[in-house]
Design a protein around this motif. Structure first.
Motif, short mmCIF file in Angstrom:
data_model
loop_
_atom_site.label_atom_id
_atom_site.label_comp_id
_atom_site.label_asym_id
_atom_site.label_seq_id
_atom_site.Cartn_x
_atom_site.Cartn_y
_atom_site.Cartn_z
N ASP A 579 0.88 -1.17 0.00
CA ASP A 579 0.00 0.00 0.00
C ASP A 579 0.91 1.22 0.00
O ASP A 579 2.09 1.13 0.38
CB ASP A 579 -0.91 0.02 1.23
CG ASP A 579 -2.04 -0.99 1.12
OD1 ASP A 579 -2.82 -0.91 0.15
OD2 ASP A 579 -2.13 -1.89 2.00
N THR A 580 0.39 2.36 -0.40
CA THR A 580 1.21 3.57 -0.45
C THR A 580 1.76 3.88 0.94
O THR A 580 1.00 3.94 1.92
CB THR A 580 0.39 4.76 -0.96
OG1 THR A 580 -0.07 4.48 -2.28
CG2 THR A 580 1.23 6.03 -0.98
N PRO A 581 3.08 4.06 1.06
CA PRO A 581 3.67 4.36 2.37
C PRO A 581 3.08 5.64 2.97
O PRO A 581 2.72 6.59 2.26
CB PRO A 581 5.15 4.54 2.04
CG PRO A 581 5.36 3.70 0.82
CD PRO A 581 4.11 3.87 0.02
N VAL A 582 3.00 5.64 4.30
CA VAL A 582 2.44 6.77 5.04
C VAL A 582 3.53 7.36 5.93
O VAL A 582 4.12 6.65 6.76
CB VAL A 582 1.24 6.33 5.89
CG1 VAL A 582 0.71 7.52 6.71
CG2 VAL A 582 0.14 5.74 5.01
N LEU A 583 3.80 8.66 5.75
CA LEU A 583 4.79 9.37 6.55
C LEU A 583 4.07 10.26 7.55
O LEU A 583 2.99 10.79 7.26
CB LEU A 583 5.71 10.20 5.66
CG LEU A 583 6.36 9.46 4.48
CD1 LEU A 583 7.30 10.40 3.73
CD2 LEU A 583 7.11 8.22 4.96
N ALA A 584 4.69 10.45 8.72
CA ALA A 584 4.04 11.24 9.78
C ALA A 584 4.88 12.45 10.15
O ALA A 584 6.08 12.53 9.85
CB ALA A 584 3.82 10.36 11.01
N ASP A 585 4.21 13.43 10.82
CA ASP A 585 4.91 14.62 11.28
C ASP A 585 5.98 14.23 12.31
O ASP A 585 5.87 13.21 13.01
CB ASP A 585 3.93 15.60 11.92
CG ASP A 585 2.90 16.12 10.92
OD1 ASP A 585 3.06 15.84 9.72
OD2 ASP A 585 1.93 16.77 11.35
N THR A 589 16.47 17.18 15.58
CA THR A 589 17.59 18.11 15.46
C THR A 589 18.39 17.78 14.20
O THR A 589 18.16 16.76 13.54
CB THR A 589 18.53 18.00 16.68
OG1 THR A 589 19.22 16.73 16.63
CG2 THR A 589 17.74 18.11 17.98
N THR A 590 19.35 18.65 13.91
CA THR A 590 20.19 18.42 12.73
C THR A 590 21.10 17.20 12.91
O THR A 590 21.66 16.70 11.94
CB THR A 590 21.06 19.66 12.44
OG1 THR A 590 21.78 20.01 13.63
CG2 THR A 590 20.20 20.83 11.99
N GLU A 591 21.24 16.73 14.14
CA GLU A 591 22.06 15.55 14.39
C GLU A 591 21.23 14.28 14.45
O GLU A 591 21.76 13.18 14.29
CB GLU A 591 22.85 15.72 15.69
CG GLU A 591 23.88 16.81 15.65
CD GLU A 591 24.91 16.60 14.55
OE1 GLU A 591 25.44 15.48 14.43
OE2 GLU A 591 25.18 17.58 13.81
N SER A 592 19.92 14.42 14.66
CA SER A 592 19.07 13.24 14.79
C SER A 592 17.64 13.58 14.41
O SER A 592 16.91 14.22 15.18
CB SER A 592 19.11 12.70 16.23
OG SER A 592 18.27 11.59 16.38
N PHE A 593 17.26 13.17 13.21
CA PHE A 593 15.88 13.44 12.74
C PHE A 593 15.37 12.20 12.03
O PHE A 593 15.96 11.75 11.04
CB PHE A 593 15.85 14.63 11.79
CG PHE A 593 14.44 15.06 11.44
CD1 PHE A 593 13.73 15.92 12.25
CD2 PHE A 593 13.82 14.57 10.29
CE1 PHE A 593 12.44 16.30 11.94
CE2 PHE A 593 12.53 14.95 9.97
CZ PHE A 593 11.84 15.82 10.79
N ALA A 594 14.27 11.66 12.55
CA ALA A 594 13.68 10.44 11.99
C ALA A 594 12.23 10.69 11.63
O ALA A 594 11.43 11.15 12.47
CB ALA A 594 13.78 9.29 12.98
N ILE A 595 11.86 10.40 10.40
CA ILE A 595 10.49 10.53 9.94
C ILE A 595 9.78 9.20 10.20
O ILE A 595 10.19 8.16 9.66
CB ILE A 595 10.43 10.85 8.44
CG1 ILE A 595 11.18 12.14 8.13
CG2 ILE A 595 9.00 10.92 7.95
CD1 ILE A 595 11.34 12.42 6.64
N PRO A 596 8.73 9.17 11.01
CA PRO A 596 7.97 7.93 11.18
C PRO A 596 7.37 7.50 9.83
O PRO A 596 6.79 8.32 9.11
CB PRO A 596 6.87 8.31 12.18
CG PRO A 596 7.40 9.53 12.88
CD PRO A 596 8.21 10.26 11.85
N ALA A 597 7.56 6.23 9.50
CA ALA A 597 7.13 5.76 8.17
C ALA A 597 6.50 4.38 8.28
O ALA A 597 7.09 3.46 8.84
CB ALA A 597 8.33 5.72 7.22
N GLN A 598 5.28 4.27 7.73
CA GLN A 598 4.67 2.96 7.53
C GLN A 598 4.97 2.56 6.08
O GLN A 598 4.36 3.09 5.16
CB GLN A 598 3.16 3.02 7.77
CG GLN A 598 2.77 3.44 9.18
CD GLN A 598 1.27 3.56 9.34
OE1 GLN A 598 0.51 2.73 8.83
NE2 GLN A 598 0.84 4.59 10.06
#
Length: 686
Positions: A579-585, A589-598
């Motif tokens: 299914d189309t992947p879903v990204l969340a808000d 920081t510039t040293e650690s940034f993770a986008i939640p992704a299904q």
């Protein structure tokens, strides 16, 4: 391979297929005595089909000598394969040794006549090609000679034959070249068991990169540490004991001190002279299986290419003078000279040609390195596919080295090859099927252009702790590509959108000169017509077959099918539900940034990064909106995140909205926005 015999007085006619490791069988039935008439033979051994644990081989034996009435062909399987069924010959095997005897109807082979037979066999771990055959006790090396003469490995080979006998080769990378210690870069020490595994896997040579810098004493003697010299000698001896060729060099010394030649010329040259004088003296009595390489990837700080060519010429000549002058077997040992940067550009090839021509030594080989078209090799600028750019780069490079060197009797070793981004710790940078196409094409060009390849392996291919291949399927592709082509297709996956009805899907076959022989699901042959159709090079899998094969349409790989061709490896085609992947808000920081992704079964191909206001590409690499996989972004499928790296985030303009476009193999484009303020980063799905 076909030898080109131009411009080298020592080149003599020989078939290189079994030039190395050839031992005449003793006590063989029908062995020819020393006063027998001239005999000779050639064997063409080809694996025509291979699957997990099994294979089929075709063997053609050509009699080059006097007529034979009754024949017996003997060989040894290098990987412990076993024969299970034979046709057109009676085959007996014991452990690794096999003997094929004629049947009543094919016992006579006249001069220049060929007899064929075949067999089915089993294999485990590797299916390497046998390296030596004897016919009625006579070595099948393509020559006609006194059958009482038994050639020793290496000793009677010219430069072209020596290099050919080294194919295929394997680099013990990031080990003795690691800084400062052998284990500093994560690999265990080299062992005899490792070399046994490499030999059993089908490799004929190893390249032993060694960085000497931290083991070289002060001027003027620059004495090499004795323990270091003994350790390198130990590994060289282990390899030679296993009849492996060894290519020994000065490795990271190239950028640790040799690159200072333009600004510290006399000191660098004196040090280089001292180091090679000691190495030449240490190894002057070693077997001809030892080959010496002057410098790895020579480079000279702040020098133009033309200046670099001149420095490279100077050091290559000095290396040649030192080794040849040291006497012993060094007087006739194969020496390997690199181009500047080991580049395959024509100007660099021409510069090395001038050096080799002036040295007028017929035991010299040229070496370059090959890591493919850079955007594909690291996955930047949208280089996600094996496309015309990648193929043209392969064909062009191998064509140049052949026409410049090989066609003029100078053999070529590709001392390192692969892709820059392939690393088992960083999966997915290059899509697996596209990677297979690259590896297959490179090895075909090497065979076609009579060039020897030495795979760069810093631990990503051979697991040196367990002595297993990290990717057995990939290794099987290598083994198959050493002797034959394999067919491929435009992609290795069919992605099925779980929100849509299943329709027929088409792929383009890349036959590579082979015949397409059908689609299989496991041991079941799919039905042409109802399950698939082939029109020209278009393979279409029907909607009914895809519906059946996809089962409950779970996220991810539901199953796989394979396209089989008349030779080489089958092409795996994975049926994937998504299914189309879903990204969340997110915030970070510039040293650690993770986008939640299904990810929902899909996989990430690449990412674009542009400023939303004017759509100009962001740093790094503002010449392209497509950023480099892993160094700027990284999917973590288990954690369900897409990581944005400091190399990207630290370069963004404060307060500017940045639009990210993630390209997935199934769903296509998924958009996201981020904004940096100082060291804080916020992101939102679109």
């Amino acid at each position: 391979m076909t030898l080109t015999l131009q411009g080298r007085t020592r080149l003599r006619l020989a078939t290189i297929f079994t030039a190395l490791l050839a031992l005449l069988a003793t006590g063989a039935i029908g062995a020819v005595s020393a006063d027998a008439s001239p005999q000779g033979c050639h064997v063409d051994y080809k694996v025509t089909a291979e699957w997990n644990g099994g294979f089929i081989a075709d063997v053609k034996v050509t009699n080059l000598g006097d007529d034979l009435d009754g024949w017996e062909l003997e060989w040894a399987f290098p990987s412990g394969q076993q024969v299970t069924q034979a046709w057109s010959a009676d085959i007996a095997s014991s452990d690794a040794d096999a003997t094929a005897r004629n049947l009543s109807y094919n016992s006579r082979i006249t001069t220049d006549e060929t007899v064929s037979f075949g067999f089915a066999g089993t294999w485990s771990g590797a299916n390497a090609t046998p390296t030596s055959f004897t016919l009625n006790g006579v070595l099948c090396d393509g020559t006609i000679s006194d059958p009482s003469v038994t050639p020793s490995p290496g000793g009677e080979l010219n430069a072209m034959e020596t290099v050919a006998a080294m194919e295929p080769g394997w680099n013990v990378g990031n080990t003795l070249d690691a800084i400062p210690e052998e284990t500093s870069w994560g690999n265990p020490p080299i062992t005899e068991e490792l070399l046994d595994f490499v030999k059993a896997s089908g490799y004929k040579s190893i390249r032993l990169p060694v960085t000497w810098t931290d083991y070289i004493g002060e001027a003027p003697d620059h004495t090499i540490d004795q323990a270091r010299l003994d350790r390198v000698t130990e590994v060289v001896d282990w390899a030679i004991e296993r009849d492996l060729y060894v290519l020994l060099n000065l490795h990271h010394d190239s950028w640790m001190w040799i690159n200072a030649t333009p600004t510290d010329h006399d000191a660098v040259v004196a040090k280089y002279d001292a180091v090679w004088t000691q190495l030449a003296d240490r190894f002057k009595d070693h077997s001809e299986l030892l080959v010496l390489e002057s410098i790895n990837e020579p480079q000279y700080a702040d020098a133009t290419d033309e200046e670099g060519d001149a420095y490279n010429d100077e050091l290559n000549r000095l290396f040649h003078e030192i080794v040849r002058g040291s006497g012993g077997k060094n007087a006739d040992r194969l020496l390997v000279l690199p181009t500047l940067h080991t580049s395959g550009e024509q100007a660099r090839l021409d510069a090395l040609t001038a050096t080799i021509d002036e040295l007028d030594d017929d035991m010299i080989a040229a070496t370059v390195h090959f890591y493919g078209w850079w955007p594909f090799s690291v996955n930047i600028a949208g280089g996600t596919r094996y496309d015309e750019n990648v193929e043209d780069d392969i064909v062009g490079t191998f064509g140049r080295v052949h026409d410049t060197f090989v066609a003029n009797g100078i053999p070529v070793i590709i001392g390192e090859w692969g892709t820059l981004a392939y690393d088992y710790t960083r999966p997915g940078i290059i899509q697996h099927g596209e990677l297979l196409k690259f590896y297959e094409a490179v090895q075909f060009q090497a065979r076609d252009k009579d060039v020897t390849l030495m795979l760069w392996d810093a631990g990503s291919f051979v697991n040196r702790n367990t002595l297993q291949m990290r990717d057995q399927h990939l290794h099987e592709w290598f083994v198959s590509s050493w002797t034959s082509r394999s067919g491929t297709a435009s992609f290795d996956s069919i992605y099925l959108d779980n929100s849509a009805a299943i329709e027929s899907r088409s792929l383009t076959l890349n036959r590579n000169g082979l015949e397409f022989e059908g689609l299989w699901h496991g041991d079941t042959e799919l039905a042409e017509g109802s399950d698939y159709t082939v029109t020209g090079d278009t393979l279409t899998v029907t909607s009914s077959a895809l519906t059946r094969l996809s089962g409950d349409r779970a996220h991810g790989v539901n199953t796989s099918i394979e396209a089989r061709f008349s030779d080489g490896m089958p092409w795996q085609i994975y049926i994937i539900g998504y299914d189309t992947p879903v990204l969340a808000d997110a915030t970070g920081t510039t040293e650690s940034f993770a986008i939640p992704a299904q990810f929902t079964g899909d996989r990430l191909a690449t990412m674009e990064s542009v400023y939303a206001a004017d759509e100009t590409p962001t740093e790094p690499a503002t010449w392209t909106p497509f950023k480099e996989f892993w160094s700027t972004f990284q999917p973590d499928y288990e954690a369900g995140t897409i990581l944005l790296k400091p190399a990207l985030l630290n370069e963004l303009d404060d307060g500017q909205t940045v639009r990210l476009t993630f390209h997935f193999w199934g769903a296509g484009e998924v958009a996201y926005e981020i904004t940096k303020n100082g060291t804080s980063v916020t992101g939102s799905a679109l």
